[in-house]
Write a protein that holds these residues in place. Structure first.
Motif, mmCIF file in Angstrom:
data_model
loop_
_atom_site.group_PDB
_atom_site.id
_atom_site.type_symbol
_atom_site.label_atom_id
_atom_site.label_comp_id
_atom_site.label_asym_id
_atom_site.label_seq_id
_atom_site.Cartn_x
_atom_site.Cartn_y
_atom_site.Cartn_z
ATOM 1 N N PRO A 219 -4.970 8.631 2.808
ATOM 2 C CA PRO A 219 -4.696 7.801 3.990
ATOM 3 C C PRO A 219 -5.810 6.811 4.305
ATOM 4 C CG PRO A 219 -5.102 10.086 4.621
ATOM 5 C CD PRO A 219 -4.938 10.063 3.130
ATOM 6 N N HIS A 220 -7.051 7.139 3.936
ATOM 7 C CA HIS A 220 -8.158 6.212 4.173
ATOM 8 C C HIS A 220 -7.920 4.901 3.428
ATOM 9 C CE1 HIS A 220 -12.226 4.631 4.551
ATOM 10 N NE2 HIS A 220 -12.272 4.514 3.242
ATOM 11 N N HIS A 221 -7.459 4.991 2.196
ATOM 12 C CA HIS A 221 -7.232 3.780 1.404
ATOM 13 C C HIS A 221 -5.923 3.103 1.786
ATOM 14 C CE1 HIS A 221 -10.691 4.328 -1.227
ATOM 15 N NE2 HIS A 221 -10.439 5.618 -1.190
ATOM 16 N N LEU A 222 -4.952 3.864 2.264
ATOM 17 C CA LEU A 222 -3.728 3.242 2.778
ATOM 18 C C LEU A 222 -4.028 2.405 4.010
ATOM 19 C CD1 LEU A 222 -0.639 2.908 2.829
ATOM 20 C CD2 LEU A 222 -0.508 5.048 4.132
ATOM 21 N N TYR B 159 -8.319 2.585 -6.162
ATOM 22 C CA TYR B 159 -8.083 4.008 -5.861
ATOM 23 C C TYR B 159 -6.694 4.427 -6.320
ATOM 24 C CZ TYR B 159 -7.155 8.235 -3.139
ATOM 25 O OH TYR B 159 -6.807 9.507 -2.759
ATOM 26 N N PHE B 160 -5.685 3.682 -5.914
ATOM 27 C CA PHE B 160 -4.313 4.054 -6.271
ATOM 28 C C PHE B 160 -4.036 3.830 -7.763
ATOM 29 C CE2 PHE B 160 -3.725 2.986 -1.672
ATOM 30 C CZ PHE B 160 -3.472 4.281 -1.262
ATOM 31 N N LEU B 161 -4.527 2.729 -8.306
ATOM 32 C CA LEU B 161 -4.316 2.469 -9.734
ATOM 33 C C LEU B 161 -5.010 3.513 -10.600
ATOM 34 C CD1 LEU B 161 -4.651 -1.442 -9.905
ATOM 35 C CD2 LEU B 161 -2.564 -0.057 -9.870
ATOM 36 N N SER B 162 -6.143 4.004 -10.140
ATOM 37 C CA SER B 162 -6.869 5.032 -10.904
ATOM 38 C C SER B 162 -6.072 6.333 -10.960
ATOM 39 C CB SER B 162 -8.240 5.288 -10.277
ATOM 40 O OG SER B 162 -9.053 4.144 -10.366
ATOM 41 N N TRP B 163 -5.479 6.733 -9.827
ATOM 42 C CA TRP B 163 -4.666 7.941 -9.827
ATOM 43 C C TRP B 163 -3.436 7.776 -10.715
ATOM 44 C CZ3 TRP B 163 -6.164 12.521 -8.908
ATOM 45 C CH2 TRP B 163 -7.088 12.813 -7.901
ATOM 46 N N ILE B 164 -2.828 6.582 -10.687
ATOM 47 C CA ILE B 164 -1.659 6.328 -11.547
ATOM 48 C C ILE B 164 -2.053 6.423 -13.018
ATOM 49 C CG2 ILE B 164 0.036 4.588 -12.252
ATOM 50 C CD1 ILE B 164 -0.083 3.527 -9.338
ATOM 51 N N ALA B 165 -3.135 5.738 -13.386
ATOM 52 C CA ALA B 165 -3.581 5.732 -14.779
ATOM 53 C C ALA B 165 -3.991 7.132 -15.228
ATOM 54 C CB ALA B 165 -4.747 4.759 -14.946
ATOM 55 N N LEU B 166 -4.736 7.851 -14.386
ATOM 56 C CA LEU B 166 -5.195 9.190 -14.747
ATOM 57 C C LEU B 166 -4.014 10.147 -14.896
ATOM 58 C CD1 LEU B 166 -7.593 11.118 -15.186
ATOM 59 C CD2 LEU B 166 -7.571 11.561 -12.717
ATOM 60 N N GLY C 204 0.814 -1.208 0.000
ATOM 61 C CA GLY C 204 0.000 0.000 0.000
ATOM 62 C C GLY C 204 0.847 1.258 0.000
ATOM 63 N N PHE C 205 1.940 1.239 0.749
ATOM 64 C CA PHE C 205 2.880 2.355 0.803
ATOM 65 C C PHE C 205 3.450 2.640 -0.585
ATOM 66 C CE2 PHE C 205 7.020 3.825 3.174
ATOM 67 C CZ PHE C 205 6.859 5.084 2.636
ATOM 68 N N PHE C 206 3.854 1.584 -1.294
ATOM 69 C CA PHE C 206 4.410 1.754 -2.631
ATOM 70 C C PHE C 206 3.364 2.284 -3.605
ATOM 71 C CE2 PHE C 206 5.242 0.082 -6.905
ATOM 72 C CZ PHE C 206 6.470 0.662 -7.159
ATOM 73 N N LEU D 240 -2.952 -1.383 5.619
ATOM 74 C CA LEU D 240 -2.331 -1.518 6.933
ATOM 75 C C LEU D 240 -3.143 -2.415 7.855
ATOM 76 C CD1 LEU D 240 -1.080 2.135 7.574
ATOM 77 C CD2 LEU D 240 0.172 0.188 6.629
ATOM 78 N N ARG D 241 -4.415 -2.572 7.569
ATOM 79 C CA ARG D 241 -5.234 -3.497 8.359
ATOM 80 C C ARG D 241 -5.015 -4.945 7.951
ATOM 81 N NH1 ARG D 241 -9.191 0.761 7.928
ATOM 82 N NH2 ARG D 241 -9.971 -0.216 6.020
ATOM 83 N N GLY D 242 -4.203 -5.148 6.910
ATOM 84 C CA GLY D 242 -3.921 -6.504 6.455
ATOM 85 C C GLY D 242 -4.963 -7.063 5.521
ATOM 86 N N ALA D 243 -5.799 -6.178 4.962
ATOM 87 C CA ALA D 243 -6.872 -6.625 4.058
ATOM 88 C C ALA D 243 -6.667 -5.994 2.692
ATOM 89 C CB ALA D 243 -8.231 -6.252 4.621
ATOM 90 N N LEU D 244 -6.572 -6.812 1.659
ATOM 91 C CA LEU D 244 -6.436 -6.310 0.297
ATOM 92 C C LEU D 244 -7.837 -6.182 -0.302
ATOM 93 C CD1 LEU D 244 -4.700 -5.486 -2.093
ATOM 94 C CD2 LEU D 244 -4.500 -7.906 -2.719
#
Length: 265
Positions: free
Chosen positions: A225-228, A243-250, A165-167, A232-236
């Protein structure tokens, strides 16, 4: 693919032959070490308190993963708000200012290869920064290995998922920074705008506390941080990954369109 990797290697070489990469790596290590010492000290305080009989239930749940490593990852993620603008501000803005960007546009190279090559070059330095912080959980595992039987050892599945998640958070921030860098020829302007944009994404969850209903849900949904915290809760969870892939793609898509527009301007 070969051209993209060549551009990535060129960007990586530029980083490693200038002080910027070493300043960023040193600052990341120093700040993360500061956070690490603070979290360890707090964990030891909690451990001494939990030795009392009335805290027996709390002591049963006490572990290094939740007490030290996951808070360390969250704290270190704050550093990317500063690191991403520093790493991305020069990727396109500097070449535009020095006039080498126009020369690059004359080569028979696809726009997507230029953008991805520059992105991967910067992302490699960010990955090194994140890898440096892995030394702290490794040190905990080394020195606390004998306590694993008592439940204080690290849960590496949760730790590695947290680092994933950090990456992804850092990769999303890098894509946003690259996008902003493509719209200006000033590194300083690119860095400042990127910094404010990333701070906004980080603070949305805090802003949502004063709202309710649909607005609150929307603000939390856009909060980084909500999605990070999902990782961190150990749940994928799919929503956090998207969320993160969308920001990368956009970010990469808009950068490609911006670069393409300048190519034919």
């Amino acid at each position: 693919m070969r051209t993209m990797l060549a551009i990535a290697r060129k960007e990586l070489n530029i980083y490693l032959t200038t002080p910027l990469a070493y300043i960023v790596l040193s600052a990341t290590a120093f700040v993360s070490a500061f956070f690490f010492v603070g979290h360890v000290r707090r964990f030891l305080e909690y451990t001494s308190v939990s030795a009392q009989p009335q805290w027996a239930d709390y002591a049963a749940r006490l572990n290094l993963t939740d007490g030290v490593v996951l808070p360390l990852i969250f704290s270190s993620a704050l550093v990317t708000i500063l690191v991403a603008p520093l790493l991305t501000m020069r990727l396109i803005a500097e070449e535009r200012r020095e006039g080498t960007f126009e020369l690059l546009m004359t080569y028979p190279v696809r726009t997507v290869e230029i953008v991805l090559g520059k992105y991967l070059g910067g992302l490699a330095i960010l990955a090194l920064c994140i890898a440096l912080t892995l030394l702290f959980p490794a040190a905990l595992e080394l020195f606390a290995g004998s306590t694993s039987a008592s439940g204080l050892g690290l849960e590496w599945r949760t730790v590695l998922l947290g680092y994933a998640g950090f990456f992804l958070l850092g990769a999303a921030f890098m894509a946003i920074g690259l996008c902003i860098s493509s719209f200006t020829d000033s590194q300083l302007v690119a860095a400042i705008i990127t910094l404010f944009a990333l701070l906004l994404l980080w603070m949305l969850q805090s802003v949502s506390m004063g709202t309710e209903g649909l607005i609150r849900a929307a603000l939390i949904g856009f909060s980084a941080p909500h999605h990070l915290m999902g990782f961190l809760r150990g749940a994928l969870e799919l929503k956090d990954l998207l969320y993160f892939l969308s920001w990368i793609a956009l970010g990469l898509y808009i950068t490609c369109r911006s670069v393409e527009a300048k190519r034919w301007a």
